[in-house]
Design a protein around this motif. Structure first.
Motif, PDB file in Angstrom:
ATOM      1  N   GLY A 119       0.866  -1.188   0.000  1.00 29.24           N
ATOM      2  CA  GLY A 119       0.000   0.000   0.000  1.00 29.24           C
ATOM      3  C   GLY A 119       0.893   1.225   0.000  1.00 29.24           C
ATOM      4  N   ARG A 135      10.353  -1.446  -4.504  1.00 36.90           N
ATOM      5  CA  ARG A 135       9.144  -1.475  -5.355  1.00 36.90           C
ATOM      6  C   ARG A 135       9.085  -0.160  -6.132  1.00 36.90           C
ATOM      7  NH1 ARG A 135       3.665  -3.405  -2.857  1.00 36.90           N
ATOM      8  NH2 ARG A 135       3.302  -4.011  -5.035  1.00 36.90           N
ATOM      9  N   GLN A 190      -5.498  -8.953  -2.731  1.00 38.19           N
ATOM     10  CA  GLN A 190      -5.604  -7.976  -1.646  1.00 38.19           C
ATOM     11  C   GLN A 190      -7.061  -7.669  -1.297  1.00 38.19           C
ATOM     12  OE1 GLN A 190      -3.460  -7.769  -4.222  1.00 38.19           O
ATOM     13  NE2 GLN A 190      -1.717  -6.421  -3.818  1.00 38.19           N
ATOM     14  N   ASP A 225      -1.285   4.358  -6.491  1.00 34.57           N
ATOM     15  CA  ASP A 225       0.117   4.260  -6.074  1.00 34.57           C
ATOM     16  C   ASP A 225       0.937   5.414  -6.609  1.00 34.57           C
ATOM     17  OD1 ASP A 225      -1.134   1.400  -6.345  1.00 34.57           O
ATOM     18  OD2 ASP A 225       0.477   1.269  -4.866  1.00 34.57           O
ATOM     19  N   ASN A 227      -2.641   2.364 -10.531  1.00 33.43           N
ATOM     20  CA  ASN A 227      -3.200   1.594  -9.439  1.00 33.43           C
ATOM     21  C   ASN A 227      -3.112   0.121  -9.790  1.00 33.43           C
ATOM     22  OD1 ASN A 227      -4.457   1.742  -6.783  1.00 33.43           O
ATOM     23  ND2 ASN A 227      -6.294   0.916  -7.770  1.00 33.43           N
ATOM     24  N   LYS A 228      -3.510  -0.723  -8.839  1.00 32.02           N
ATOM     25  CA  LYS A 228      -3.420  -2.158  -9.037  1.00 32.02           C
ATOM     26  C   LYS A 228      -3.983  -2.608 -10.384  1.00 32.02           C
ATOM     27  CE  LYS A 228      -1.888  -4.314  -6.749  1.00 32.02           C
ATOM     28  NZ  LYS A 228      -0.425  -4.420  -6.925  1.00 32.02           N
TER      29      LYS A 228
HETATM   30  C1  LIG Z   1      -3.625   3.539  -0.697  1.00 34.76           C
HETATM   31  S1  LIG Z   1      -2.454   2.811  -1.723  1.00 34.76           S
HETATM   32  C2  LIG Z   1      -3.244   1.317  -2.073  1.00 34.76           C
HETATM   33  C3  LIG Z   1      -2.797   0.722  -3.357  1.00 34.76           C
HETATM   34  O1  LIG Z   1      -1.641  -0.107  -3.164  1.00 34.76           O
HETATM   35  C4  LIG Z   1      -1.960  -1.391  -3.652  1.00 34.76           C
HETATM   36  O2  LIG Z   1      -0.880  -2.032  -4.260  1.00 34.76           O
HETATM   37  P1  LIG Z   1      -0.017  -3.119  -3.412  1.00 34.76           P
HETATM   38  O3  LIG Z   1      -0.989  -3.894  -2.568  1.00 34.76           O
HETATM   39  O4  LIG Z   1       0.634  -3.934  -4.492  1.00 34.76           O
HETATM   40  O5  LIG Z   1       0.965  -2.314  -2.604  1.00 34.76           O
HETATM   41  C5  LIG Z   1      -3.056  -1.150  -4.668  1.00 34.76           C
HETATM   42  O6  LIG Z   1      -2.562  -0.627  -5.871  1.00 34.76           O
HETATM   43  C6  LIG Z   1      -3.866  -0.158  -3.906  1.00 34.76           C
HETATM   44  O7  LIG Z   1      -4.810   0.558  -4.631  1.00 34.76           O
END
Ligand SMILES: CSC[C@H]1O[C@H](OP(=O)(O)O)[C@H](O)[C@@H]1O
Length: 368
Positions: free
Chosen positions: A55, A94, A207, A248, A258-259
């Motif tokens: 996150g 990352r 997630q 992100d 974003n994801k």
């Molecule tokens: C509030 S940032 C959340 C954002 O981060 C997640 O990615 P990851 O779990 O790979 O760090 C995802 O893109 C979320 O929307």
């Protein structure tokens, strides 16, 4: 450890040891609540890279503590050289979430001009704590502003449930508390507004299934887990009142990384005239770039995350192969939603258009 109805912090300093940072191993949610001790910059880096923490805001907070721990651990006569090496190491864990670089840059501003290692340690510790506390208030404010949108939709359908779709986890587990996309949802729920959340499972790391449904379950928010490919159908059948996601990295022109899969949701929302909002703290805005598709680095992760499903089996946590072992897989971690598909951006300062004008009107200090 996580008490229903009460927000817990995702990262904290041990009460008896200021050099011990603790956090949850998010890879084990919702099956197990395991506290992880972080005492070195390397442990902070591994926690980010292996997604013990994930996150954007939480990654930034962990990096901020990571560079603090680097100053603590160093035994030599050129601490600044070491901190710069550690900054590069942490930055490389990352690539997509800008909060990582932002937090490290903030920390280096905090030690600008300092030469004494103990002074650097104190400044970096204070700086990391400030990033954490600021994020809590920032996410609370995002919730307050986003609540207005939910209230407007509620007013248009009095007495009915507001159906909100979200992708991945942009909840308090991605931040420190409140979350970004979930903050308006939590505040609406706490205010008694009838909300229901469609939770995208969010393959391959799930997630949504593991974290967002866990959060909403803990907070008593009605929700339904769906596969990543269901949202378009729901929108066609008028079962989604709004989409809200996190990000992100968002460019100064409003393009949103974003994801993976977020872009497809935005396309479906646009095609069905469903409002598509992105909730973000200003620490997630990359003011240096405009074209998200061309300029935002997209993390490629292990193909095994696609080839295996990880979860709780009869013998505890295990991975199950879902394809021929020799089948290659591509694992793009993120995609970019062009600003034209974004209804609005919800930041700690309010709601704005996904454009350079919208963002710089809200953040005039960033006007060129
Ligand atoms: C509030 S940032 C959340 C954002 O981060 C997640 O990615 P990851 O779990 O790979 O760090 C995802 O893109 C979320 O929307």
């Amino acid at each position: 450890m996580i008490i229903k109805g009460e927000h817990k912090r995702t990262i904290w300093v041990d009460k008896n040891n200021s050099q011990l940072i603790q956090t949850f191993d998010q890879r084990l949610f919702p099956h197990e609540v395991k506290i992880v001790d972080i005492t070195t910059s390397a442990e902070a880096g591994v926690a980010i890279k292996d997604m013990i923490v994930r996150g954007a805001p939480l990654i930034g907070a962990m990096a901020a503590y990571g560079i603090y721990l680097a100053a603590v651990e160093y035994k030599g006569d050129d601490v600044l050289a070491y901190l710069n090496e550690r900054k590069d190491y942490l930055n490389e864990t990352r690539p997509t979430a800008i909060n990582l670089a932002w937090a490290l840059n903030e920390q280096f501003k905090n030690i600008d001009g300092l030469t004494d290692q103990s002074e650097m340690i104190a400044a970096l510790f204070k700086g990391a704590n400030k990033i954490v506390e600021d994020d809590v208030e920032t996410c609370r404010m995002i919730g307050e502003h986003g609540l207005q949108i939910i209230e407007e939709i509620a007013a248009s359908k009095p007495g009915e449930t507001i159906n909100i779709l979200t992708h991945c986890n942009a909840g308090w587990l991605a931040c420190i508390d409140w979350g970004t996309a979930t903050s308006p949802i939590y505040q609406a729920h706490q205010k008694g507004i009838k909300v229901h959340v469609w939770v995208d499972e969010t393959r391959p790391r799930s997630q949504g299934a593991n974290l967002t449904s866990f959060e909403l379950n803990e907070q008593g928010v009605p929700h339904t887990l769906i596969t990543d490919n269901t949202g378009g159908h729901l929108m066609q059948h008028h079962m989604v009142d709004m989409v809200i996601v996190g990000t992100d990295r968002t460019t100064r022109s409003g393009d949103v990384a974003n994801k993976i899969g977020t872009y497809l949701k935005a396309l479906a929302a646009n095609d069905n005239h469903v409002p598509f909002y992105v909730a973000l703290p200003s620490s997630t805005i990359d003011w240096e770039i405009n074209d998200g598709v061309k300029e935002i680095p997209i993390e490629m992760r292990s193909e095994d995350e696609v080839k295996y499903v990880y979860g709780k089996g009869k013998n505890g946590m295990e991975s199950v192969l879902i394809c021929p072992k020799t089948t290659p897989a591509a694992n793009y971690g993120f995609d970019v939603t062009p600003a034209r598909l974004v209804t609005g951006l919800i930041t700690e300062r309010g709601i704005c258009e996904a454009s350079e004008e919208g963002l710089t009107n809200q953040f005039p200090e960033q006007k060129r």
